[in-house]
Design a protein around this motif. Structure first.
Motif, mmCIF file in Angstrom:
data_model
loop_
_atom_site.group_PDB
_atom_site.id
_atom_site.type_symbol
_atom_site.label_atom_id
_atom_site.label_comp_id
_atom_site.label_asym_id
_atom_site.label_seq_id
_atom_site.Cartn_x
_atom_site.Cartn_y
_atom_site.Cartn_z
ATOM 1 N N CYS A 273 0.841 -1.211 0.000
ATOM 2 C CA CYS A 273 0.000 0.000 0.000
ATOM 3 C C CYS A 273 0.866 1.246 0.000
ATOM 4 O O CYS A 273 0.619 2.202 -0.747
ATOM 5 C CB CYS A 273 -0.904 0.010 1.230
ATOM 6 S SG CYS A 273 -2.340 -1.054 1.113
ATOM 7 N N SER A 274 1.881 1.237 0.855
ATOM 8 C CA SER A 274 2.785 2.380 0.960
ATOM 9 C C SER A 274 3.507 2.629 -0.365
ATOM 10 O O SER A 274 3.602 3.763 -0.831
ATOM 11 C CB SER A 274 3.793 2.127 2.084
ATOM 12 O OG SER A 274 4.677 3.210 2.207
ATOM 13 N N LEU A 277 1.043 4.083 -3.056
ATOM 14 C CA LEU A 277 0.677 5.486 -2.828
ATOM 15 C C LEU A 277 1.861 6.419 -3.079
ATOM 16 O O LEU A 277 1.680 7.552 -3.536
ATOM 17 C CB LEU A 277 0.138 5.670 -1.411
ATOM 18 C CG LEU A 277 -1.229 5.013 -1.157
ATOM 19 C CD1 LEU A 277 -1.581 5.056 0.323
ATOM 20 C CD2 LEU A 277 -2.324 5.681 -1.985
ATOM 21 N N SER A 283 -4.505 11.162 -5.638
ATOM 22 C CA SER A 283 -4.992 10.436 -4.460
ATOM 23 C C SER A 283 -5.865 9.267 -4.915
ATOM 24 O O SER A 283 -6.518 9.327 -5.955
ATOM 25 C CB SER A 283 -5.800 11.370 -3.555
ATOM 26 O OG SER A 283 -6.951 11.834 -4.244
ATOM 27 N N GLU A 288 -6.107 4.180 -0.082
ATOM 28 C CA GLU A 288 -5.915 4.844 1.211
ATOM 29 C C GLU A 288 -6.741 4.156 2.306
ATOM 30 O O GLU A 288 -6.285 4.014 3.451
ATOM 31 C CB GLU A 288 -6.291 6.320 1.107
ATOM 32 C CG GLU A 288 -5.278 7.136 0.301
ATOM 33 C CD GLU A 288 -5.753 8.545 -0.005
ATOM 34 O OE1 GLU A 288 -6.901 8.882 0.396
ATOM 35 O OE2 GLU A 288 -5.000 9.309 -0.639
#
Length: 321
Positions: A273-274, A277, A283, A288
């Motif tokens: 996920c990190s 992103l 976004s 998120e």
């Protein structure tokens, strides 16, 4: 046992079929055809008690034509049947004429007449009259037919697949797609054949393998889902395609994390996920949200793991270790 059933003297049987325990014995029609040929050529004849014996004056028999050579000879002798046999061998050992109708976009009666002619001329494809619409290719004849046509099931990295085979895979995929592929089996055929079809059909290979990966994920078959994500990734070239596949990987990983308590899996989800992103300019609320859930669940998993370690330490201390 087979020698007795065929009414062959054991010495004759061993001469004709030394590979009886090998692959080719899997196709009994080859055995029967070979025996008929020996009879026609006068090399064996029905002797005492109905058993076949070698003709007088003969001590050995000429080796039978291998099944591979028989199939190759038939395909060379009847080039007009090659296209249909190629498609049939690529579909499977058992197939329906309806499948060929969908793939070739031809009339059903025309396909049935051609299948009848193929069986009459070559025997490679066989009608199954007791099962409406079904036809059959024995496993070994199918294997050798695929070898003749150089049919392989490889993705875009292979440079050994003939163009006609690639396009045949695409036609098969499109035929199944036309049949309104709502069940998992048909969707699998569409995704796999588009994957084998080459870069000309890259968009379809990505689309259907991602769709199939999600279907397997909802059935908790995460390893198979990962395999089809890998297949889609082989075709990804644009940044949009790469990000789409990375996001689908996150979705599958998120679903897997929801089904089991595993600290390493939770950590992997958090890291992916990190990474996603960090490389995403805009976004992404969905990722998120997965990230937020991943943080909380990883913290919970870590707390549980630490508690287990603490309990183990206390037990060891109390046991005097």
């Amino acid at each position: 046992l087979l020698a007795r059933k065929l009414m062959l003297d054991q010495s004759i049987f061993e001469q004709i079929f030394p590979e009886v325990v090998g692959d080719e014995i899997g196709c009994l029609d080859w055995v029967f055809d070979s025996i008929q040929k020996y009879c026609r050529d006068g090399e064996i004849y029905p002797g005492d008690k109905g058993k076949f014996q070698m003709a007088k004056g003969r001590k050995t028999l000429s080796p039978p034509d291998g099944l591979r050579q028989i199939v190759f000879d038939q395909l060379n002798a009847y080039p007009e049947h090659r296209s249909l046999i190629r498609f049939a061998s690529m579909i499977g050992e058992r197939f329906q004429s309806t499948e060929l109708v969908q793939i070739l976009g031809s009339e059903r009666k025309k396909i049935l007449i051609e299948l009848e002619k193929v069986e009459e001329d070559t025997g490679i494809i066989q009608d199954l009259p007791m099962e409406d619409d079904w036809f059959h290719i024995t496993p070994l004849k199918r294997k050798f037919a695929k070898e003749f046509f150089r049919v392989t099931e490889e993705g875009p990295v292979s440079s050994m697949v003939p163009q006609v085979v690639r396009e045949s895979h695409a036609m098969i995929a499109l035929g199944y797609e036309r049949s309104d592929c709502k069940d998992l089996e048909t969707l699998s055929k569409v995704a796999n054949h588009y994957f084998f079809a080459g870069r000309t059909h890259a968009a379809n290979a990505i689309q259907f393998n991602l769709k199939l990966a999600q279907e397997y994920s909802t059935r908790f078959q995460f390893a198979t889902a990962g395999k089809h994500l890998d297949m889609a990734e082989e075709y990804a070239e644009t940044k949009e395609e790469i990000n789409r596949i990375r996001k689908d990987r996150l979705r599958v990983l998120d679903q897997e994390c929801s089904t089991k308590r595993d600290l390493d899996l939770s950590k992997a989800r958090l890291e992916k996920c990190s990474q996603y992103l960090e490389n995403c300019f805009d976004s992404d609320p969905e990722v998120e949200l997965i990230m937020l859930r991943a943080r909380h669940e990883y913290a919970d998993e870590e707390a549980v793991e630490n508690e287990k370690k603490s309990d183990l330490w206390k037990k060891n201390v109390s046991d005097g270790e």
